[in-house]
Design a protein around this motif. Structure first.
Motif: not given
Length: 683
Positions: A118-132
């Motif tokens: 999904q598209v996500m903004r804001g603070a990063k959450r534990k257990g989630t991998r981010y690209f960008g």
């Protein structure tokens, strides 16, 4: 304005060791945090001739009333402690990097049983991998749409996933082969997780093996004369190739680097960073910062602290390319290496492809600064002008650096709530926002039931709760119930923050919390209070301040009809010119308070409507109502359940389950209830 000589420490008292120092104002708030290789010369520099200081620094030392320091062993420890204190106290005089826009990330929720992209903004959450980050959300969706052909993983929300699971029918994406439909059991959780992990590997730069694997399968299908499957695999390869083409190769395939560049003038600096992974630009990000008295090496150091302060180890690259070395480059390098777990190089590129890329990043920074100056032309000047105008028109001794605005929201006296928004230095400070549930305690009551509360009574109650708490925290006489004046209040918090009255039950020790060293939430007053309304609301608010003996807080009201500014006990309003920056600031305050209050009111009204059909059942309180709705999903499905189904839930015996079934069975069919906020039909 304080005289710096009144709190200047003796030179012999200040150690020469590395350390971190904090300046506090008269109310105990930390207003500036800094670090030094040697504390003595650094702190002594603040107490020289005030006319020789930078204007912002001069304002800081005259606003402060005390300074304290903490000695550490090394410069790296000083760097870490400075970052943690800046994050904790959010000092108003420290450099604040502001994104020139909000950057979206492509996120994969690997912490869930069925990971979701999904598209996500804001603070990063534990257990989630981010690209960008990416420049635009549509770029993420376009890339994701291409890759779902090859990696058919879940992209739906939790609500859609639950409805599909309950109905046994997948969504449209499953029918067009862009989702493997784990909701209906087409793949097992392990198989779906394998798809998500392959997707993450591809996004991380391991692209070659997927293209080769698809090409091999295409040739095998063609050899077996399965031309339809071969055509599908050919299209999948095309989708991968198209997705890769969107990310240009700029450096060698093994290059992992973040490239920073700056463009600045006398007042502000724009920062841009390109994230290069596997030789490809995976995203970019930008900030704009007020330079104040900071030089470029110090700006770069603070920038790296902000970018990598909360980063996971895999988010820090092997190389960090900067336009100029940080002030303490050795300490920053050692800190980044310790966070990453391996060596990190922080350097200035001198030639070659990396220098060429930095020039590209610098041009982006120059364009960003130009856009920012156009969009916010005169922003600093106008903010100062607005505060000065309010001081002049209202006859205040000093410019109102902290302003609080209050508003009340309700529908015909039901679900009465209020909001408090805070502006400091003319800018919204959302971490200080508070919201209140109005109980009607100060308006009078009959028995155990509160009487009807109008806007004036509600405003009186909220201000009483806020300023009683201020007096209690400032004097250190114990925790106060904000609604009754007794220890332990129930003022409701802003979104995502602790409640305004939820301090520990232990008695306070003055305005500073002895455990955290931070000022208690209401331990300092505003310079100006703004209420939404005319003379009646202003006089009611002034009566509260008079009863509590608070004289240092100015008070005004802003009436909507003609935008008149009312002051207490004055039959004639203060008329500010329509073009006044001071009036514009008051309007922004009023509108923000109204938005914050009505949002909270709608939340409470919606929540009340969804549980109203379960009210009146003996023994069924709010927590058990939530448990029923969480388990069954809706009242409609709860009506279809029998006593045994309800008894399966923890805390439900046979008598309570029977009462629930009987209550719902006795109800006559009615028109469906509608959520007035969203328009959704409530079952």
């Amino acid at each position: 304005m304080a005289d710096p000589t009144t709190y200047r420490p003796k030179p012999g008292e200040i150690p020469t060791d590395p350390g971190v120092y904090r300046f506090r104002d008269a109310h105990g708030r930390v207003i500036y945090v800094g670090k030094a290789k040697s504390l003595r010369p650094r702190l002594s520099s603040y107490f020289q001739d005030i006319t020789a200081l930078h204007p912002r620094t001069a304002t800081m030392v005259t606003t402060a009333t005390s300074v304290e320091w903490t000695v550490v062993r090394t410069e790296v420890e000083a760097l870490q402690l400075e970052y943690s204190w800046i994050k904790e106290f959010d000092p108003r005089f420290n450099v604040k990097y502001r994104d020139d826009k909000s950057y979206p990330f492509l996120a994969v929720t690997l912490g869930e049983e069925f990971p979701r992209a999904q598209v996500m903004r804001g603070a990063k959450r534990k257990g989630t991998r981010y690209f960008g980050p990416y420049g635009h959300a549509w770029a993420i969706r376009e890339t994701l749409d291409l890759l779902l052909r090859v990696f058919p993983m879940r992209t739906c929300s939790a609500g859609v996933f639950k409805r599909a699971t309950a109905s046994g029918r997948p969504c449209l994406l499953a029918y067009i082969d862009k989702c493997s439909a784990p909701c209906v059991g087409r793949v097992t959780p392990d198989e779906h997780r394998a798809i998500a992990e392959d997707f993450c590997d591809f996004m991380a730069g391991n692209t070659t093996r997927f293209a080769k694997r698809l090409e091999t399968r295409m040739k095998e299908a063609a050899a077996e004369l399965d031309f339809e499957q071969a055509a599908r695999l050919r299209d999948d390869i095309g989708a991968l190739t198209k997705a890769l083409e969107k990310q240009a190769v700029v450096l060698g395939d093994a290059t992992d680097a973040d490239v920073f560049a700056l463009a600045d003038d006398d007042l502000e600096a724009a920062v841009q960073v390109f994230h290069v992974r596997g030789g490809r630009i995976r995203g970019q990000r930008g900030w704009v910062v007020e330079k104040e008295s900071e030089d470029l090496p110090t700006l770069v150091e603070h920038l790296l602290l902000q970018v990598y302060g909360d980063a996971e180890r895999d988010a820090i690259p092997r190389e960090v390319l900067v336009p100029t070395e940080p002030a303490d480059v050795d300490a920053v390098t050692e800190w980044l290496s310790s966070v990453r777990g391996s060596a990190v190089s922080v350097r200035v590129p001198q030639r070659g492809d990396k220098r060429t890329l930095m020039e590209t990043v610098r041009r982006n920074a120059e364009q960003s600064l130009a856009r920012h100056k156009v969009a916010r032309a005169g922003d600093l000047t106008l903010r100062s002008k607005a505060l000065q105008e309010l001081q002049d028109y209202l006859g205040l001794e000093d410019a109102p650096l902290r302003i609080e605005c209050y508003d009340v929201s309700h529908v015909q006296g039901t679900n009465v709530v209020a909001s408090m928004v805070v502006f400091e230095d003319g800018l919204a400070r959302k971490s200080e926002y508070r919201r209140f549930i109005v109980r009607g305690a100060t308006a009078g009551s009959e028995g155990d039931e509160p009487v009807t509360v109008d806007d004036t009574a509600a405003m009186r109650e909220v201000l009483t709760r806020r300023f009683r708490r201020y007096l209690e925290d400032a004097e250190g006489t114990g925790d106060l119930d904000l609604s009754t004046g007794v220890v332990g209040g129930d003022a409701q918090a802003r979104d995502g923050a602790p409640a305004a009255g939820d301090d520990d039950d232990a008695p306070s020790s003055g305005p500073i919390d002895p455990e955290t060293g931070r000022p208690r939430r209401f331990a300092y007053p505003p310079s100006l209070v703004v209420v939404d309304g005319g003379l009646p609301q202003v006089n009611a608010a002034q009566a509260v301040l008079d009863e509590l003996g608070i004289e240092e807080v100015a008070l005004v009201g802003l009436a909507k009809r003609l935008e008149e500014v009312w002051v207490p006990r004055d039959d004639h309003p203060v008329i500010l010119p329509r073009t006044s920056e001071g009036l514009y600031l008051l309007q922004r305050l009023r509108d923000e308070a109204h938005r914050f209050a009505i949002t909270f009111h709608r939340q409470r009204r919606s929540k009340a409507m969804t549980t109203s059909q379960l009210d009146g059942i003996p023994g069924l309180g709010a927590s058990r109502q939530k448990a029923l709705l969480r388990h069954f999903g809706s009242v409609k499905r709860l009506r279809q359940a029998d006593i045994a189904d309800i008894m399966a839930l923890p805390g439900f015996g046979r008598s309570l389950a029977s009462a629930v079934v009987s209550h719902l069975a006795e109800g006559t069919p009615q028109q469906p209830a509608v959520n007035l906020t969203t328009g959704e039909v409530l079952e």
